[in-house]
Design a protein around this motif. Structure first.
Motif, short mmCIF file in Angstrom:
data_model
loop_
_atom_site.label_atom_id
_atom_site.label_comp_id
_atom_site.label_asym_id
_atom_site.label_seq_id
_atom_site.Cartn_x
_atom_site.Cartn_y
_atom_site.Cartn_z
N PHE A 4 0.84 -1.19 0.00
CA PHE A 4 0.00 0.00 0.00
C PHE A 4 0.88 1.24 0.00
N VAL A 5 0.25 2.39 -0.19
CA VAL A 5 0.96 3.65 -0.38
C VAL A 5 0.65 4.60 0.77
N LEU A 6 1.69 5.29 1.24
CA LEU A 6 1.54 6.34 2.24
C LEU A 6 2.26 7.59 1.75
N PRO A 7 1.88 8.76 2.23
CA PRO A 7 2.63 9.96 1.89
C PRO A 7 4.04 9.86 2.47
N LEU A 8 5.01 10.35 1.76
CA LEU A 8 6.40 10.32 2.20
C LEU A 8 6.61 11.41 3.25
N SER A 9 6.82 11.01 4.50
CA SER A 9 6.99 11.98 5.58
C SER A 9 8.39 11.96 6.18
N VAL A 10 9.16 10.93 5.90
CA VAL A 10 10.55 10.85 6.34
C VAL A 10 11.38 10.39 5.14
N PRO A 11 12.64 10.83 5.07
CA PRO A 11 13.45 10.39 3.94
C PRO A 11 13.76 8.90 4.01
N VAL A 12 13.38 8.16 2.96
CA VAL A 12 13.63 6.72 2.90
C VAL A 12 14.09 6.36 1.50
N GLN A 13 14.69 5.18 1.39
CA GLN A 13 15.11 4.66 0.10
C GLN A 13 14.57 3.25 -0.05
N VAL A 14 14.54 2.77 -1.28
CA VAL A 14 14.06 1.42 -1.56
C VAL A 14 14.88 0.43 -0.73
N GLY A 15 14.19 -0.49 -0.07
CA GLY A 15 14.84 -1.50 0.76
C GLY A 15 14.90 -1.14 2.23
N ASP A 16 14.68 0.14 2.58
CA ASP A 16 14.72 0.55 3.98
C ASP A 16 13.59 -0.11 4.77
#
Length: 155
Positions: free
Chosen positions: A51-63
């Protein structure tokens, strides 16, 4: 309520997640008779693999991240949708029956129950549009190492 998830994709200010947790609590989530109460992906709808959430913290694929839903939010949502409908259904049937003449009680109760459900549907639609209500039912994203209680206390 919280669960750990893995970032699948980050794009356009949104993050796609796959929940990594498969339960908790008493450990009977997937057994017959288990309540599956900690399945965060099912809190507000049908089970989903991602599912999808708004990006609120910096993350990268695999985190790995932590998803939280405020305490009491699932109960509030259930009471608003099911509780309100049940109360208005019974109240509408009782009021309809009160207006009935001799031998027409069932028909008037049915019409009153239908009217009660219609009012509940309208109220739930209005509630879903409320910014305050949606904020109470929000899902939040945090790094997997974050302490959720510290994050909530800082708001």
């Amino acid at each position: 309520m919280q669960a750990r998830a893995q970032v699948l994709r980050v794009e356009g200010g949104q993050v796609w997640l796959k929940v990594a947790d498969v339960g908790g609590g008493c450990g009977r989530c997937d057994e017959p008779g288990g309540c599956r109460s900690l399945q965060i992906t099912q809190a507000f709808g049908a089970p989903k693999g991602e599912f999808v959430l708004p990006l609120s913290v910096p993350v990268q694929v695999g985190d790995r991240v932590l998803i939280t839903i405020p305490d009491g939010a699932p109960l509030s949502a259930a009471l608003a949708s099911y509780g309100l409908a049940t109360v208005l259904l019974v109240l509408g049937a009782a009021i309809g029956n009160g207006f009935a003449g001799s031998g027409e009680g069932d028909l008037f109760a049915l019409v009153g129950a239908g009217a009660g459900l219609a009012v509940a549907w309208v109220l739930n639609r209005l509630l879903a549009r409320s910014r305050n209500w949606r904020y109470r039912l929000r899902m939040e994203l945090a790094p997997a190492t974050a302490c959720v209680h510290t994050l909530q206390a800082s708001r």
